[in-house]
Design an enzyme around this catalytic site. Structure first.
Site, short mmCIF file in Angstrom:
data_model
loop_
_atom_site.label_atom_id
_atom_site.label_comp_id
_atom_site.label_asym_id
_atom_site.label_seq_id
_atom_site.Cartn_x
_atom_site.Cartn_y
_atom_site.Cartn_z
N ASP A 46 35.00 43.48 -1.38
CA ASP A 46 36.07 44.10 -0.64
C ASP A 46 35.79 44.07 1.04
O ASP A 46 34.51 44.43 1.30
CB ASP A 46 35.88 45.55 -0.65
N TYR A 51 36.47 43.79 9.43
CA TYR A 51 34.48 43.48 9.25
C TYR A 51 34.56 42.77 9.99
O TYR A 51 33.30 42.80 9.45
CB TYR A 51 34.65 43.47 7.94
N LYS A 76 42.70 43.72 4.34
CA LYS A 76 43.00 44.55 4.70
C LYS A 76 43.18 44.56 6.04
O LYS A 76 42.69 43.45 7.43
CB LYS A 76 41.98 45.76 5.87
N HIS A 109 45.21 48.98 5.51
CA HIS A 109 44.08 49.17 5.62
C HIS A 109 43.77 50.95 6.30
O HIS A 109 42.98 51.46 5.82
CB HIS A 109 43.05 48.96 7.09
#
Length: 277
Positions: A46, A51, A76, A109
């Site tokens: 994930d 990130y 996302k 997201h």
């Protein structure tokens, strides 16, 4: 190596009952941690644009030695990329950063309600799926009314809704809605990090009854309520511990007791900027 079972999503795709959260796994150490997790049996990775580790995830996939079809990579779309054309462009950038030919599961997201373009973003994701850029599409941090509107106005039901979920915030009503509509629940912050969850007496009692750790008891609770947890760890030993939860089963009473720890959510604000715990 731990064996993690799969379920089938509403579009027919396979989906593990437990995955690896990759927030803050960056650089060479991040790649090594993700490769170690894959070697331990993880198949769901994930990630997200925010990130800032899509390159590391892609490198880990290529370094894993596994066939590409044996791994499921999630990314996302951030709030700043909402809109039909913007969503497609965001996915194309993610593919370039990942260095992969497709994203297996693409999520929004969060709905970014102040901008209000999540429906257009969803339509862009449908188009990206039709082009073969992504395999499955879902959402994150969506509420029941948002999901209802999304389904009613586009006719396409998300395969997944990834939300904050843990025994202190078990999301019973939302999980029931997901089950009714064939949406797989996915749990971020599954262990409610930096809280006393793992020290709760009932969690310790359940863990002792099964000869497992409190962490394993909580992660097994997630799988038994029908949610896929995505715990994050850079430690190979902890990764194995987190995934090794399918050799025992909690009783209905134990599941209910852990669910009874409900207190409320830990985090409130913009999920684009929150720390996945």
């Amino acid at each position: 190596m731990v064996s993690i079972p799969n379920v089938t999503l509403n579009d027919g795709a396979w989906f593990p009952e437990l995955g690896l959260g990759t927030y803050n796994l960056r650089g060479e150490d991040g790649v090594a941690a993700i490769v170690a997790a894959i070697g331990s049996g993880y198949r769901l990775l994930d990630s997200a644009v925010n990130y800032e580790n899509e390159a590391e995830v892609g490198e880990a996939v290529r370094s894993s030695g596994l066939d590409r079809d044996d791994l499921l990579v999630t990314s996302k779309i951030p709030g700043r990329d909402h809109g039909f054309d913007e969503a497609i462009a965001s996915i194309e950038r993610s593919l370039e950063t990942l260095g992969l030919e497709r994203i297996d599961l693409q999520l929004i997201h969060w709905p970014n309600p102040s901008v209000g373009k999540w429906l257009d973003t969803w339509r862009g994701m449908i188009e990206a799926r039709e082009r073969g850029l992504v395999r499955s599409i879902g959402v994150s941090n969506f509420t029941e009314p948002m999901l209802t509107r999304l389904i009613d106005e586009t006719g396409v039901t998300p395969v997944v809704n990834q939300v904050e979920l843990h025994p202190h915030f078990p999301q019973g009503a939302l999980r029931a809605f997901h089950a009714e509509h064939g949406i797989r629940t996915e749990s971020w912050s599954p262990l409610a990090r930096r809280t006393e969850l793992l020290s709760e007496a009932i969690v310790g009692e359940v863990a002792s009854a099964h000869g497992v750790t409190p962490t394993q008891a909580v992660l097994r609770w997630h799988t038994q309520i029908g949610s896929t947890p995505i715990p994050k760890s850079a430690s190979p030993e902890r990764q194995v511990e987190n995934a090794d939860v399918f050799g025992f089963a909690l009783t209905d009473a134990e599941v209910a007791a852990i669910s009874g720890l409900e207190r409320g959510r830990l985090w409130d604000g913009d999920p684009d900027t929150h720390e996945e715990m």
